[in-house]
Write a protein that holds these residues in place. Structure first.
Motif, PDB file in Angstrom:
ATOM      1  N   LYS A 188      11.947 -19.225  -6.295  1.00 43.48           N
ATOM      2  CA  LYS A 188      11.905 -17.768  -6.235  1.00 43.48           C
ATOM      3  C   LYS A 188      10.610 -17.193  -6.807  1.00 43.48           C
ATOM      4  N   TYR A 189      10.167 -17.734  -7.937  1.00 40.33           N
ATOM      5  CA  TYR A 189       8.993 -17.202  -8.619  1.00 40.33           C
ATOM      6  C   TYR A 189       7.844 -18.198  -8.509  1.00 40.33           C
ATOM      7  N   GLY A 190       6.648 -17.708  -8.252  1.00 36.63           N
ATOM      8  CA  GLY A 190       5.502 -18.591  -8.112  1.00 36.63           C
ATOM      9  C   GLY A 190       4.372 -18.235  -9.059  1.00 36.63           C
ATOM     10  N   ILE A 191       3.733 -19.253  -9.604  1.00 34.79           N
ATOM     11  CA  ILE A 191       2.547 -19.068 -10.447  1.00 34.79           C
ATOM     12  C   ILE A 191       1.471 -20.022  -9.949  1.00 34.79           C
ATOM     13  N   SER A 192       0.290 -19.487  -9.699  1.00 28.64           N
ATOM     14  CA  SER A 192      -0.817 -20.301  -9.209  1.00 28.64           C
ATOM     15  C   SER A 192      -1.743 -20.678 -10.348  1.00 28.64           C
ATOM     16  N   GLY A 193      -2.182 -21.918 -10.353  1.00 28.94           N
ATOM     17  CA  GLY A 193      -3.177 -22.357 -11.311  1.00 28.94           C
ATOM     18  C   GLY A 193      -2.603 -22.988 -12.563  1.00 28.94           C
ATOM     19  N   ALA A 194      -3.487 -23.677 -13.287  1.00 29.48           N
ATOM     20  CA  ALA A 194      -3.092 -24.349 -14.537  1.00 29.48           C
ATOM     21  C   ALA A 194      -3.088 -23.325 -15.664  1.00 29.48           C
ATOM     22  N   GLN A 195      -2.055 -22.498 -15.687  1.00 33.85           N
ATOM     23  CA  GLN A 195      -1.961 -21.427 -16.666  1.00 33.85           C
ATOM     24  C   GLN A 195      -1.783 -21.990 -18.082  1.00 33.85           C
ATOM     25  N   PRO A 196      -2.201 -21.221 -19.112  1.00 31.11           N
ATOM     26  CA  PRO A 196      -2.002 -21.659 -20.498  1.00 31.11           C
ATOM     27  C   PRO A 196      -0.519 -21.885 -20.798  1.00 31.11           C
ATOM     28  N   PRO A 197      -0.207 -22.772 -21.732  1.00 37.00           N
ATOM     29  CA  PRO A 197       1.196 -23.054 -22.061  1.00 37.00           C
ATOM     30  C   PRO A 197       1.998 -21.799 -22.405  1.00 37.00           C
ATOM     31  N   GLN A 198       1.377 -20.850 -23.114  1.00 34.89           N
ATOM     32  CA  GLN A 198       2.113 -19.654 -23.516  1.00 34.89           C
ATOM     33  C   GLN A 198       2.558 -18.843 -22.301  1.00 34.89           C
ATOM     34  N   VAL A 199       1.700 -18.759 -21.297  1.00 34.62           N
ATOM     35  CA  VAL A 199       2.052 -18.026 -20.074  1.00 34.62           C
ATOM     36  C   VAL A 199       3.231 -18.699 -19.380  1.00 34.62           C
ATOM     37  N   LEU A 200       3.192 -20.007 -19.291  1.00 34.98           N
ATOM     38  CA  LEU A 200       4.281 -20.745 -18.647  1.00 34.98           C
ATOM     39  C   LEU A 200       5.572 -20.621 -19.456  1.00 34.98           C
ATOM     40  N   ALA A 201       5.453 -20.695 -20.783  1.00 34.59           N
ATOM     41  CA  ALA A 201       6.638 -20.570 -21.636  1.00 34.59           C
ATOM     42  C   ALA A 201       7.251 -19.182 -21.507  1.00 34.59           C
ATOM     43  N   ASP A 202       6.408 -18.146 -21.486  1.00 35.92           N
ATOM     44  CA  ASP A 202       6.914 -16.772 -21.335  1.00 35.92           C
ATOM     45  C   ASP A 202       7.612 -16.600 -19.993  1.00 35.92           C
ATOM     46  N   THR A 203       7.058 -17.209 -18.960  1.00 39.10           N
ATOM     47  CA  THR A 203       7.673 -17.141 -17.634  1.00 39.10           C
ATOM     48  C   THR A 203       9.045 -17.805 -17.651  1.00 39.10           C
ATOM     49  N   LEU A 204       9.140 -18.938 -18.274  1.00 32.68           N
ATOM     50  CA  LEU A 204      10.416 -19.646 -18.362  1.00 32.68           C
ATOM     51  C   LEU A 204      11.452 -18.822 -19.124  1.00 32.68           C
ATOM     52  N   ARG A 205      11.027 -18.175 -20.211  1.00 34.97           N
ATOM     53  CA  ARG A 205      11.956 -17.334 -20.980  1.00 34.97           C
ATOM     54  C   ARG A 205      12.433 -16.141 -20.145  1.00 34.97           C
ATOM     55  N   GLN A 206      11.520 -15.538 -19.397  1.00 35.39           N
ATOM     56  CA  GLN A 206      11.892 -14.395 -18.555  1.00 35.39           C
ATOM     57  C   GLN A 206      12.897 -14.809 -17.486  1.00 35.39           C
ATOM     58  N   ILE A 207      12.652 -15.953 -16.875  1.00 34.39           N
ATOM     59  CA  ILE A 207      13.583 -16.438 -15.855  1.00 34.39           C
ATOM     60  C   ILE A 207      14.929 -16.755 -16.487  1.00 34.39           C
ATOM     61  N   GLN A 208      14.909 -17.329 -17.672  1.00 34.61           N
ATOM     62  CA  GLN A 208      16.157 -17.628 -18.382  1.00 34.61           C
ATOM     63  C   GLN A 208      16.956 -16.356 -18.639  1.00 34.61           C
ATOM     64  N   GLN A 209      16.273 -15.295 -19.060  1.00 25.13           N
ATOM     65  CA  GLN A 209      16.957 -14.026 -19.330  1.00 25.13           C
ATOM     66  C   GLN A 209      17.554 -13.445 -18.054  1.00 25.13           C
ATOM     67  N   GLU A 210      16.808 -13.526 -16.964  1.00 28.20           N
ATOM     68  CA  GLU A 210      17.312 -12.993 -15.696  1.00 28.20           C
ATOM     69  C   GLU A 210      18.506 -13.800 -15.204  1.00 28.20           C
ATOM     70  N   MET A 211      18.459 -15.112 -15.397  1.00 26.91           N
ATOM     71  CA  MET A 211      19.592 -15.947 -14.999  1.00 26.91           C
ATOM     72  C   MET A 211      20.824 -15.638 -15.835  1.00 26.91           C
ATOM     73  N   ALA A 212      20.604 -15.397 -17.133  1.00 31.25           N
ATOM     74  CA  ALA A 212      21.720 -15.067 -18.019  1.00 31.25           C
ATOM     75  C   ALA A 212      22.342 -13.734 -17.622  1.00 31.25           C
ATOM     76  N   ALA A 213      21.506 -12.765 -17.244  1.00 25.32           N
ATOM     77  CA  ALA A 213      22.010 -11.460 -16.826  1.00 25.32           C
ATOM     78  C   ALA A 213      22.801 -11.582 -15.529  1.00 25.32           C
ATOM     79  N   GLU A 214      22.321 -12.383 -14.608  1.00 26.99           N
ATOM     80  CA  GLU A 214      23.027 -12.585 -13.346  1.00 26.99           C
ATOM     81  C   GLU A 214      24.368 -13.271 -13.585  1.00 26.99           C
ATOM     82  N   THR A 215      24.370 -14.236 -14.502  1.00 28.03           N
ATOM     83  CA  THR A 215      25.615 -14.932 -14.827  1.00 28.03           C
ATOM     84  C   THR A 215      26.616 -13.982 -15.454  1.00 28.03           C
ATOM     85  N   SER A 216      26.123 -13.085 -16.322  1.00 24.44           N
ATOM     86  CA  SER A 216      27.002 -12.128 -16.986  1.00 24.44           C
ATOM     87  C   SER A 216      27.627 -11.185 -15.971  1.00 24.44           C
TER      88      SER A 216
END
Length: 231
Positions: A188-216
């Motif tokens: 569903k979500y795409g990121i191009s390039g070798a982004q810094p770890p913090q950017v990737l971690a923030d993206t993962l947290r955001q997706i986790q929050q959205e998944m939790a909201a959908e589950t709720s």
């Protein structure tokens, strides 16, 4: 929580090697997230012949001058040092058509060690300056995974697997992937390039929050069997 990550990449891509390292660091920053990682094939240059090409003239033709290529190599080696990757372009002599490597990784995926083979190819090419256009060198590498030369040759001659890899590459191109690495999260979500770890971690947290909201929300659309209440 599980998040599916497809990583579209090519063995001939140094930034894909860096991206792998940075994703691993990002995942260490979010230990509560389990990642289901699948390496997907891509070819930066499918026109490279089967026998490969001399690396430096190839890059000079692509980037315009030996000076520009040297700048790129030095920058990549500096980036690699920060990631624990020992890029050594001074020793590298040949580039290769990566399609056979993707075919071998397709079989490795079925046997459960595609990620390990991918990393081994990265290391062999970028750190050990192995000429991966030569089948005998590939055979030596995959022998570490208990594959025989006969098995390797059989896989490389399998036209069905070759077409499967080509179809996968075409699929991701049709989805707009034109540069690698390219990370796709939960299809569903795409990121191009070798982004810094913090950017990737923030993206993962955001997706986790959205998944939790959908589950709720999904959990609220139900009726309780025991109480008879519809929540």
């Amino acid at each position: 929580m599980n998040i599916k990550i497809d990583i579209v990449s090519d063995v001939a891509c140094p930034w894909c090697y860096v991206g792998k390292s940075r994703l691993e660091k990002a995942l260490a920053m979010v230990p509560e997230i389990n990642a289901d990682i699948t390496w997907q094939p891509f070819q930066l240059d499918p026109t490279v012949p089967k026998e490969g090409r001399d690396l430096k003239p190839y890059y000079e033709a692509k980037f315009g001058s030996a000076e520009k290529v040297q700048q790129i190599f030095e920058h990549m080696e500096s980036v690699g040092d920060a990631e624990g990757i020992a890029f050594d372009f001074s020793k590298m002599e040949r580039t290769m058509n990566t399609l056979p490597l993707h075919v071998l990784m397709l079989e490795a995926e079925k046997e459960g060690f595609k990620a390990k083979l991918k990393e081994r190819f990265f290391k062999a090419y970028f750190e050990e300056a192995t000429d991966l256009s030569k089948t005998e060198n590939i055979v030596k590498i995959v022998a570490e995974f208990d594959w025989s030369a006969e098995k390797v040759n059989g896989i490389l001659e399998n036209t069905g697997m070759l077409e499967e890899v080509k179809a996968k590459i075409s699929y991701f191109q049709s989805r707009g992937v034109s540069a690698v690495p390219f990370f796709i999260f939960n299809e569903k979500y795409g990121i191009s390039g070798a982004q810094p770890p913090q950017v990737l971690a923030d993206t993962l947290r955001q997706i986790q929050q959205e998944m939790a909201a959908e589950t709720s929300i999904a959990a609220g659309e139900r009726c309780d069997v025991e109480s008879g209440e519809c929540l």
